[in-house]
Motif scaffolding. Structure first.
Motif, PDB file in Angstrom:
ATOM      1  N   LYS A  18       0.833  -1.206   0.000  1.00 30.35           N
ATOM      2  CA  LYS A  18       0.000   0.000   0.000  1.00 30.35           C
ATOM      3  C   LYS A  18       0.865   1.253   0.000  1.00 30.35           C
ATOM      4  CE  LYS A  18      -4.126  -1.919   2.195  1.00 30.35           C
ATOM      5  NZ  LYS A  18      -4.990  -1.884   3.393  1.00 30.35           N
ATOM      6  N   ASP A  19       1.954   1.217   0.756  1.00 28.04           N
ATOM      7  CA  ASP A  19       2.865   2.362   0.809  1.00 28.04           C
ATOM      8  C   ASP A  19       3.595   2.572  -0.514  1.00 28.04           C
ATOM      9  OD1 ASP A  19       2.141   2.803   3.441  1.00 28.04           O
ATOM     10  OD2 ASP A  19       3.973   1.931   4.294  1.00 28.04           O
ATOM     11  N   ALA A  20       3.726   1.531  -1.321  1.00 29.06           N
ATOM     12  CA  ALA A  20       4.451   1.635  -2.589  1.00 29.06           C
ATOM     13  C   ALA A  20       3.613   2.243  -3.706  1.00 29.06           C
ATOM     14  CB  ALA A  20       4.949   0.255  -3.021  1.00 29.06           C
ATOM     15  N   ILE A  21       2.315   2.255  -3.547  1.00 28.83           N
ATOM     16  CA  ILE A  21       1.443   2.730  -4.622  1.00 28.83           C
ATOM     17  C   ILE A  21       1.626   4.227  -4.875  1.00 28.83           C
ATOM     18  CG2 ILE A  21      -0.976   3.061  -5.283  1.00 28.83           C
ATOM     19  CD1 ILE A  21      -1.492   0.284  -3.997  1.00 28.83           C
ATOM     20  N   ASP A  22       1.704   5.029  -3.830  1.00 30.41           N
ATOM     21  CA  ASP A  22       1.865   6.477  -4.007  1.00 30.41           C
ATOM     22  C   ASP A  22       3.206   6.831  -4.663  1.00 30.41           C
ATOM     23  OD1 ASP A  22       0.999   9.231  -3.708  1.00 30.41           O
ATOM     24  OD2 ASP A  22       2.474   9.362  -2.066  1.00 30.41           O
ATOM     25  N   ILE A  29      10.856   5.343  -8.365  1.00 32.70           N
ATOM     26  CA  ILE A  29      11.125   3.918  -8.544  1.00 32.70           C
ATOM     27  C   ILE A  29      11.957   3.343  -7.403  1.00 32.70           C
ATOM     28  CG2 ILE A  29      12.300   2.256 -10.038  1.00 32.70           C
ATOM     29  CD1 ILE A  29      11.408   3.987 -12.395  1.00 32.70           C
ATOM     30  N   GLU A  30      12.927   4.101  -6.932  1.00 35.75           N
ATOM     31  CA  GLU A  30      13.782   3.612  -5.840  1.00 35.75           C
ATOM     32  C   GLU A  30      12.958   3.271  -4.598  1.00 35.75           C
ATOM     33  OE1 GLU A  30      17.030   2.839  -5.932  1.00 35.75           O
ATOM     34  OE2 GLU A  30      16.955   3.328  -8.060  1.00 35.75           O
ATOM     35  N   LYS A  31      12.004   4.129  -4.258  1.00 32.68           N
ATOM     36  CA  LYS A  31      11.163   3.891  -3.082  1.00 32.68           C
ATOM     37  C   LYS A  31      10.269   2.670  -3.294  1.00 32.68           C
ATOM     38  CE  LYS A  31       9.568   5.162   0.962  1.00 32.68           C
ATOM     39  NZ  LYS A  31      10.390   5.071   2.154  1.00 32.68           N
ATOM     40  N   VAL A  32       9.729   2.542  -4.493  1.00 30.43           N
ATOM     41  CA  VAL A  32       8.889   1.382  -4.805  1.00 30.43           C
ATOM     42  C   VAL A  32       9.700   0.099  -4.693  1.00 30.43           C
ATOM     43  CG1 VAL A  32       7.490   0.256  -6.592  1.00 30.43           C
ATOM     44  CG2 VAL A  32       7.364   2.736  -6.282  1.00 30.43           C
ATOM     45  N   MET A  33      10.914   0.116  -5.238  1.00 25.92           N
ATOM     46  CA  MET A  33      11.771  -1.067  -5.152  1.00 25.92           C
ATOM     47  C   MET A  33      12.055  -1.429  -3.701  1.00 25.92           C
ATOM     48  SD  MET A  33      14.363  -0.446  -8.386  1.00 25.92           S
ATOM     49  CE  MET A  33      15.684  -1.279  -7.591  1.00 25.92           C
ATOM     50  N   GLN A  34      12.381  -0.428  -2.892  1.00 23.39           N
ATOM     51  CA  GLN A  34      12.682  -0.668  -1.481  1.00 23.39           C
ATOM     52  C   GLN A  34      11.470  -1.273  -0.756  1.00 23.39           C
ATOM     53  OE1 GLN A  34      12.959   2.863   0.987  1.00 23.39           O
ATOM     54  NE2 GLN A  34      14.587   1.919   2.205  1.00 23.39           N
ATOM     55  N   LEU A  35      10.297  -0.711  -0.984  1.00 25.67           N
ATOM     56  CA  LEU A  35       9.096  -1.197  -0.300  1.00 25.67           C
ATOM     57  C   LEU A  35       8.691  -2.593  -0.775  1.00 25.67           C
ATOM     58  CD1 LEU A  35       7.128   2.159  -0.256  1.00 25.67           C
ATOM     59  CD2 LEU A  35       8.039   0.949   1.741  1.00 25.67           C
ATOM     60  N   THR A  36       8.839  -2.858  -2.074  1.00 23.62           N
ATOM     61  CA  THR A  36       8.469  -4.186  -2.554  1.00 23.62           C
ATOM     62  C   THR A  36       9.469  -5.251  -2.090  1.00 23.62           C
ATOM     63  OG1 THR A  36       9.505  -3.751  -4.708  1.00 23.62           O
ATOM     64  CG2 THR A  36       7.124  -3.369  -4.528  1.00 23.62           C
ATOM     65  N   ILE A  72       3.486  -2.049 -13.781  1.00 25.17           N
ATOM     66  CA  ILE A  72       3.741  -2.038 -12.345  1.00 25.17           C
ATOM     67  C   ILE A  72       2.484  -1.677 -11.562  1.00 25.17           C
ATOM     68  CG2 ILE A  72       5.036  -0.863 -10.511  1.00 25.17           C
ATOM     69  CD1 ILE A  72       6.555  -3.014 -12.106  1.00 25.17           C
ATOM     70  N   GLU A  73       1.730  -0.723 -12.058  1.00 25.97           N
ATOM     71  CA  GLU A  73       0.522  -0.306 -11.350  1.00 25.97           C
ATOM     72  C   GLU A  73      -0.441  -1.472 -11.155  1.00 25.97           C
ATOM     73  OE1 GLU A  73       1.531   1.118 -14.287  1.00 25.97           O
ATOM     74  OE2 GLU A  73       2.369   2.996 -13.555  1.00 25.97           O
ATOM     75  N   SER A  74      -0.638  -2.239 -12.220  1.00 23.96           N
ATOM     76  CA  SER A  74      -1.564  -3.367 -12.120  1.00 23.96           C
ATOM     77  C   SER A  74      -0.988  -4.499 -11.275  1.00 23.96           C
ATOM     78  CB  SER A  74      -1.955  -3.875 -13.507  1.00 23.96           C
ATOM     79  OG  SER A  74      -0.830  -4.349 -14.199  1.00 23.96           O
ATOM     80  N   LEU A  75       0.331  -4.692 -11.336  1.00 19.36           N
ATOM     81  CA  LEU A  75       0.946  -5.724 -10.493  1.00 19.36           C
ATOM     82  C   LEU A  75       0.843  -5.361  -9.015  1.00 19.36           C
ATOM     83  CD1 LEU A  75       4.157  -6.672 -12.510  1.00 19.36           C
ATOM     84  CD2 LEU A  75       2.137  -8.091 -12.117  1.00 19.36           C
ATOM     85  N   SER A  78      -2.882  -5.834  -8.002  1.00 22.63           N
ATOM     86  CA  SER A  78      -3.273  -7.241  -7.873  1.00 22.63           C
ATOM     87  C   SER A  78      -2.589  -7.894  -6.676  1.00 22.63           C
ATOM     88  CB  SER A  78      -2.985  -8.017  -9.155  1.00 22.63           C
ATOM     89  OG  SER A  78      -1.614  -8.127  -9.399  1.00 22.63           O
ATOM     90  N   THR A  79      -1.347  -7.496  -6.394  1.00 21.13           N
ATOM     91  CA  THR A  79      -0.662  -8.032  -5.212  1.00 21.13           C
ATOM     92  C   THR A  79      -1.385  -7.598  -3.946  1.00 21.13           C
ATOM     93  OG1 THR A  79       1.443  -7.985  -6.394  1.00 21.13           O
ATOM     94  CG2 THR A  79       1.550  -8.145  -3.993  1.00 21.13           C
ATOM     95  N   GLN A  80      -1.808  -6.351  -3.916  1.00 19.11           N
ATOM     96  CA  GLN A  80      -2.565  -5.858  -2.769  1.00 19.11           C
ATOM     97  C   GLN A  80      -3.849  -6.676  -2.588  1.00 19.11           C
ATOM     98  OE1 GLN A  80      -3.423  -1.658  -2.855  1.00 19.11           O
ATOM     99  NE2 GLN A  80      -4.946  -1.818  -1.243  1.00 19.11           N
ATOM    100  N   ASP A  81      -4.580  -6.906  -3.669  1.00 18.65           N
ATOM    101  CA  ASP A  81      -5.820  -7.686  -3.599  1.00 18.65           C
ATOM    102  C   ASP A  81      -5.560  -9.109  -3.105  1.00 18.65           C
ATOM    103  OD1 ASP A  81      -7.177  -5.476  -4.591  1.00 18.65           O
ATOM    104  OD2 ASP A  81      -7.271  -6.250  -6.652  1.00 18.65           O
ATOM    105  N   ILE A  82      -4.508  -9.715  -3.623  1.00 15.28           N
ATOM    106  CA  ILE A  82      -4.185 -11.094  -3.238  1.00 15.28           C
ATOM    107  C   ILE A  82      -3.818 -11.166  -1.756  1.00 15.28           C
ATOM    108  CG2 ILE A  82      -2.533 -12.977  -3.598  1.00 15.28           C
ATOM    109  CD1 ILE A  82      -2.447 -12.003  -6.591  1.00 15.28           C
TER     110      ILE A  82
END
Length: 123
Positions: A18-22, A29-36, A72-75, A78-82
């Motif tokens: 959830k934190d990676a979506i914003d 990208i760096e923040k998204v990579m770190q959070l994922t 990435i947005e859809s992944l 979908s990961t959040q939903d799963i």
């Protein structure tokens, strides 16, 4: 006891996603990579705990279908939903379904990491 630990790992991974979506919407990208990566770490630990809880082998039906050009947005969505489904399954004490959903979410995160690695190689 282990079910509570598994629930915590799923909840933690969900929070990271959830934190990676914003940051994703802002192009950080760096923040998204770190959070994922943190989410993936939590899921790996959760899957380890599942393996200790019940030693059933994973089903071949748990494999993810290939995606030619992932977005990435859809992944992330979908990961959040799963992960939300996995959390509900844990609450309902449906461990087999929770294990499956956690495994699938991990696979989604691996796809995200693969996408970023390929993107970094191009630049």
């Amino acid at each position: 006891m282990q079910i509570q630990k598994i629930s915590k790992t799923v909840a933690s991974a969900l929070a990271y996603i959830k934190d990676a979506i914003d940051p994703q919407s802002k192009g950080n990208i760096e923040k998204v990579m770190q959070l994922t990566w943190r989410a993936a770490s939590d899921l790996e630990y959760g899957l380890f705990l599942f393996s200790l809880k019940h030693s059933e082998e994973r089903s071949s039906s748990w494999k993810l279908p290939p995606i030619k050009q992932p977005k990435i947005e859809s992944l992330l969505a979908s990961t959040q939903d799963i992960l939300e489904e996995a959390a509900k399954s844990l609450e309902a004490d449906d461990l087999k379904e929770a294990h499956k959903k956690t495994w699938i979410a991990r696979g989604q995160l691996l796809r995200i990491h693969d996408f970023f690695e390929k993107k970094q190689r191009k630049t």
